[in-house]
Design a protein around this motif. Structure first.
Motif, mmCIF file in Angstrom:
data_model
loop_
_atom_site.group_PDB
_atom_site.id
_atom_site.type_symbol
_atom_site.label_atom_id
_atom_site.label_comp_id
_atom_site.label_asym_id
_atom_site.label_seq_id
_atom_site.Cartn_x
_atom_site.Cartn_y
_atom_site.Cartn_z
ATOM 1 N N ALA A 18 0.838 -1.205 0.000
ATOM 2 C CA ALA A 18 0.000 0.000 0.000
ATOM 3 C C ALA A 18 0.872 1.255 0.000
ATOM 4 C CB ALA A 18 -0.937 -0.009 1.203
ATOM 5 N N ASP A 19 1.950 1.252 0.771
ATOM 6 C CA ASP A 19 2.855 2.409 0.816
ATOM 7 C C ASP A 19 3.515 2.643 -0.541
ATOM 8 O OD1 ASP A 19 2.236 2.850 3.457
ATOM 9 O OD2 ASP A 19 3.996 1.803 4.252
ATOM 10 N N LEU A 20 3.960 1.545 -1.182
ATOM 11 C CA LEU A 20 4.593 1.680 -2.492
ATOM 12 C C LEU A 20 3.610 2.206 -3.529
ATOM 13 C CD1 LEU A 20 6.816 -1.529 -2.775
ATOM 14 C CD2 LEU A 20 7.572 0.822 -2.411
ATOM 15 N N LEU A 21 2.388 1.703 -3.500
ATOM 16 C CA LEU A 21 1.385 2.173 -4.453
ATOM 17 C C LEU A 21 1.074 3.650 -4.236
ATOM 18 C CD1 LEU A 21 -1.065 -0.886 -4.393
ATOM 19 C CD2 LEU A 21 0.369 -0.176 -6.312
ATOM 20 N N THR A 22 0.993 4.050 -2.981
ATOM 21 C CA THR A 22 0.704 5.455 -2.666
ATOM 22 C C THR A 22 1.829 6.365 -3.137
ATOM 23 O OG1 THR A 22 -0.625 4.821 -0.740
ATOM 24 C CG2 THR A 22 0.207 7.083 -0.813
ATOM 25 N N ASN A 23 3.055 5.972 -2.892
ATOM 26 C CA ASN A 23 4.206 6.824 -3.203
ATOM 27 C C ASN A 23 4.568 6.836 -4.688
ATOM 28 O OD1 ASN A 23 4.482 7.443 -0.458
ATOM 29 N ND2 ASN A 23 5.856 5.710 -0.103
ATOM 30 N N ASP A 24 4.418 5.695 -5.353
ATOM 31 C CA ASP A 24 4.952 5.565 -6.712
ATOM 32 C C ASP A 24 3.892 5.593 -7.811
ATOM 33 O OD1 ASP A 24 7.369 5.314 -5.445
ATOM 34 O OD2 ASP A 24 7.475 3.123 -5.649
ATOM 35 N N PHE A 25 2.620 5.404 -7.444
ATOM 36 C CA PHE A 25 1.591 5.288 -8.485
ATOM 37 C C PHE A 25 0.460 6.302 -8.313
ATOM 38 C CE2 PHE A 25 3.728 1.260 -8.589
ATOM 39 C CZ PHE A 25 3.675 0.844 -9.911
ATOM 40 N N GLU A 26 0.695 7.349 -7.541
ATOM 41 C CA GLU A 26 -0.372 8.309 -7.258
ATOM 42 C C GLU A 26 -0.939 8.929 -8.531
ATOM 43 O OE1 GLU A 26 -1.187 12.185 -4.356
ATOM 44 O OE2 GLU A 26 0.866 11.465 -4.704
ATOM 45 N N GLU A 27 -0.081 9.179 -9.507
ATOM 46 C CA GLU A 27 -0.547 9.819 -10.736
ATOM 47 C C GLU A 27 -1.213 8.837 -11.690
ATOM 48 O OE1 GLU A 27 2.618 10.773 -13.663
ATOM 49 O OE2 GLU A 27 4.000 10.162 -12.050
ATOM 50 N N TYR A 28 -1.074 7.549 -11.407
ATOM 51 C CA TYR A 28 -1.588 6.545 -12.341
ATOM 52 C C TYR A 28 -2.912 5.924 -11.902
ATOM 53 C CZ TYR A 28 3.159 6.655 -14.257
ATOM 54 O OH TYR A 28 4.348 7.051 -14.809
ATOM 55 N N LEU A 29 -3.067 5.660 -10.605
ATOM 56 C CA LEU A 29 -4.198 4.835 -10.197
ATOM 57 C C LEU A 29 -4.710 5.224 -8.816
ATOM 58 C CD1 LEU A 29 -2.778 2.734 -7.996
ATOM 59 C CD2 LEU A 29 -2.010 1.610 -10.068
ATOM 60 N N SER A 30 -5.884 4.701 -8.485
ATOM 61 C CA SER A 30 -6.471 4.869 -7.157
ATOM 62 C C SER A 30 -6.793 3.497 -6.592
ATOM 63 C CB SER A 30 -7.750 5.716 -7.249
ATOM 64 O OG SER A 30 -8.714 5.081 -8.064
ATOM 65 N N PHE A 31 -6.824 3.419 -5.267
ATOM 66 C CA PHE A 31 -7.124 2.144 -4.616
ATOM 67 C C PHE A 31 -7.520 2.406 -3.177
ATOM 68 C CE2 PHE A 31 -2.821 2.989 -3.330
ATOM 69 C CZ PHE A 31 -2.707 2.443 -2.054
ATOM 70 N N GLN A 32 -8.174 1.423 -2.578
ATOM 71 C CA GLN A 32 -8.457 1.411 -1.151
ATOM 72 C C GLN A 32 -7.697 0.243 -0.531
ATOM 73 O OE1 GLN A 32 -10.279 3.563 0.726
ATOM 74 N NE2 GLN A 32 -10.633 4.839 -1.089
ATOM 75 N N LYS A 33 -6.969 0.523 0.529
ATOM 76 C CA LYS A 33 -6.244 -0.570 1.179
ATOM 77 C C LYS A 33 -7.234 -1.591 1.699
ATOM 78 C CE LYS A 33 -3.866 0.153 5.029
ATOM 79 N NZ LYS A 33 -2.758 0.541 5.940
ATOM 80 N N PRO A 34 -7.151 -2.836 1.265
ATOM 81 C CA PRO A 34 -8.138 -3.839 1.669
ATOM 82 C C PRO A 34 -8.026 -4.168 3.156
ATOM 83 C CG PRO A 34 -6.333 -4.877 0.488
ATOM 84 C CD PRO A 34 -6.120 -3.400 0.371
ATOM 85 N N ASN A 35 -9.177 -4.328 3.817
ATOM 86 C CA ASN A 35 -9.146 -4.683 5.239
ATOM 87 C C ASN A 35 -9.032 -6.189 5.450
ATOM 88 O OD1 ASN A 35 -11.733 -5.631 4.658
ATOM 89 N ND2 ASN A 35 -12.718 -3.778 5.443
ATOM 90 N N GLY A 36 -8.966 -6.909 4.363
ATOM 91 C CA GLY A 36 -8.793 -8.352 4.443
ATOM 92 C C GLY A 36 -8.446 -8.907 3.082
ATOM 93 N N GLY A 37 -8.251 -10.209 3.029
ATOM 94 C CA GLY A 37 -7.893 -10.834 1.762
ATOM 95 C C GLY A 37 -6.422 -10.692 1.444
ATOM 96 N N LEU A 38 -6.048 -11.115 0.236
ATOM 97 C CA LEU A 38 -4.642 -11.136 -0.154
ATOM 98 C C LEU A 38 -4.412 -10.439 -1.488
ATOM 99 C CD1 LEU A 38 -3.817 -14.851 0.811
ATOM 100 C CD2 LEU A 38 -3.280 -12.780 2.121
ATOM 101 N N ALA A 39 -5.286 -9.465 -1.820
ATOM 102 C CA ALA A 39 -5.143 -8.791 -3.109
ATOM 103 C C ALA A 39 -5.597 -7.342 -3.011
ATOM 104 C CB ALA A 39 -5.948 -9.529 -4.183
#
Length: 491
Positions: A405-426
């Motif tokens: 989640a940290d890597l996606l936030t720091n490196d992909f902010e201009e490309y995509l959006s996401f919600q950190k999942p509260n469970g699961g493996l994806a």
């Protein structure tokens, strides 16, 4: 008919001296194949035992055993004072031999059969070092010592030998008792062994359910994005798939009600704990509304709880089937998902009357079962190994989720959006700008990162991707996302 010396026996009889199959049986079997392929025709006289023995470099007694075997099976007849002949009573086919070509197994059938495009294998193979999947556990975290200890003990246990000789198609009562206890304790399901069916996988569970409940032209409702294997199974049963929107609260029950007002719905398939593929949880109000609609309109709810055990931030929501007072919910899941793939099993929870019918189908497609596996899993529940392993691995998976989640936030902010999942493996990732996901996956594959097509969701309004993190350690996650970012920049 040909005389014995004209038949090139050595062209179609090859003896393997290292084989565990006796030499006389090798020769007999190959002679039978030659007869079936018209290389040796009915009525043909075979050489004497001494002549054929010298030709094939075996003792004449071996050839005697060959002829005895062929005679016992009815392939040859023995005429006193004349010799051994291929039986003249064998049917004579129109397709005669021409020469002695080397036999090649046919590439095409000689008959027609139904073909199904629905069941084409959607999975791909790769040689890439880095692979994203849809959210499977890391086999490297498996407690192989514990698993092998329980499994080995059950193989050696004298009391299990009779069970291994005959498997009750209803499954191990011991394992079902332990699993019902586990489901009661972990998910609040007040079920008994009579409510459980043990299968090999969630897909097998869905197949059995579809065979019993679905007929041609029945309507099955799924989320607008849904699990592709489930859709394939429902469509193979002849059902029509209808989709309804999915948002931050799960499937849209208002849209479901409108659909119910327009036509008869037979089944609604949901993954309420973490919707596949978007990972959102079905909200409490919508859970209650879904149950109300099922009772009012009479459709079956199939609740797929494929990753219930993987929850990090708060206590998981209890399954819908826990409030199944009217018997409208069928619950399917997998047990031992945190273990090695070969030690996982599927299960179905349903009312007694449906369960009795399901056991009939299981008895046809999986009569053998795996009694040793079930006994071992039952003991792992009773001993607390499953709980301890899951508790330990959950901490690691949560760390990997947070790291990604940290890597996606720091490196992909201009490309995509996401919600950190509260469970699961994806993770479920939505691309902010239109991007050709298939082209992106090709570019990644060239850089040693494989992203299967089954993880890509692309329409005119959506570019989404489901990326699993469970099977990767932090170094692999960092390297994989680094490749993905470079490929994004190149598009």
């Amino acid at each position: 008919m040909d005389s014995p010396v004209e038949i090139p026996f050595k062209s179609f009889i090859q003896i393997d001296r290292k084989s565990e199959v006796a030499v006389f049986m090798q020769i007999a079997n190959q002679l039978i194949y030659a007869i079936q392929r018209n290389l040796v025709l009915p009525g043909t006289k075979l050489p004497g035992t001494r002549v054929l023995g010298e030709l094939l470099d075996v003792h004449r007694n071996t050839i005697t055993a060959v002829y005895d075997e062929l005679y016992a099976q009815g392939w040859v007849e023995i005429k006193p004072n004349q010799g051994t002949f291929i039986s003249s009573e064998l049917p004579f086919t129109e397709k005669l031999r021409s020469g002695m070509p080397e036999y090649v197994y046919p590439q095409q059938t000689g008959f027609t059969f139904r073909k199904s495009n629905l069941l084409d294998n959607p999975f791909e193979n790769t040689t890439c070092d880095y692979v994203f999947n849809d959210g499977v556990p890391d086999v490297r975290l498996t407690q192989l010592n514990d698993i092998s200890r329980f499994y080995s003990a059950n193989i050696k246990r004298r009391s299990n030998r009779k069970r291994m000789g005959y498997y009750n198609q209803e499954g191990s009562e011991y394992f079902k008792y332990q699993l019902s206890y586990y489901l009661n304790l972990s998910r609040g399901l007040p079920v008994s062994t009579n409510n459980l069916l043990i299968t090999r996988s969630i897909e097998m569970s869905l197949f059995i359910i579809s065979e019993i409940l679905l007929s041609a032209q029945d309507t099955v409702v799924v989320g607008r994005l849904s699990y592709f294997s489930a859709n394939m199974i429902f469509q193979k049963s002849g059902a029509r798939i209808k989709t309804i929107p999915v948002d931050e609260e799960g499937i849209d029950t208002d849209a479901l009600q409108k659909l119910c007002e327009q036509q008869q719905i037979r089944m609604v398939y949901v993954t309420p704990h973490h919707h596949y593929p978007t990972t959102v949880s079905l909200s409490v109000p919508r859970r209650m509304e879904l149950l109300r609609l099922a009772n009012h309109y009479g459709f079956v709810i199939v609740e797929d709880d494929y990753d219930y055990d993987f929850r990090y931030d708060k206590q998981p929501l209890l399954p819908l089937t826990g409030a199944n007072a009217t018997g409208m919910v069928i619950y399917v899941g997998s047990f031992g998902k945190s273990l090695a793939p070969g030690f996982r099993t599927g299960f179905i929870v349903a009312p007694d009357n449906l369960m009795r019918e399901m056991r009939k189908y299981l008895g046809i497609i999986d009569r053998q079962g795996d009694i040793v596996m079930e006994q071992a899993l039952g003991e792992m529940i009773e001993d607390g190994v499953i709980h301890r392993h899951l508790k330990k691995s959950l901490k690691i998976y949560q760390e990997r989720r947070d790291f990604m989640a940290d890597l996606l936030t720091n490196d992909f902010e201009e490309y995509l959006s996401f919600q950190k999942p509260n469970g699961g493996l994806a993770f479920w990732l939505r691309w902010e700008k239109p991007v050709n996901l298939l082209q992106m996956s090709y570019q990644c594959a060239k850089s040693n990162l494989f992203i299967p097509k089954t993880l890509l969701y692309q329409t005119k309004d959506l570019s989404g991707m489901r990326l699993g993190f469970g099977s990767m350690d932090e170094g692999e996650i960092k390297e994989s996302l680094g490749i993905l970012k470079r490929c994004c920049s190149d598009l």
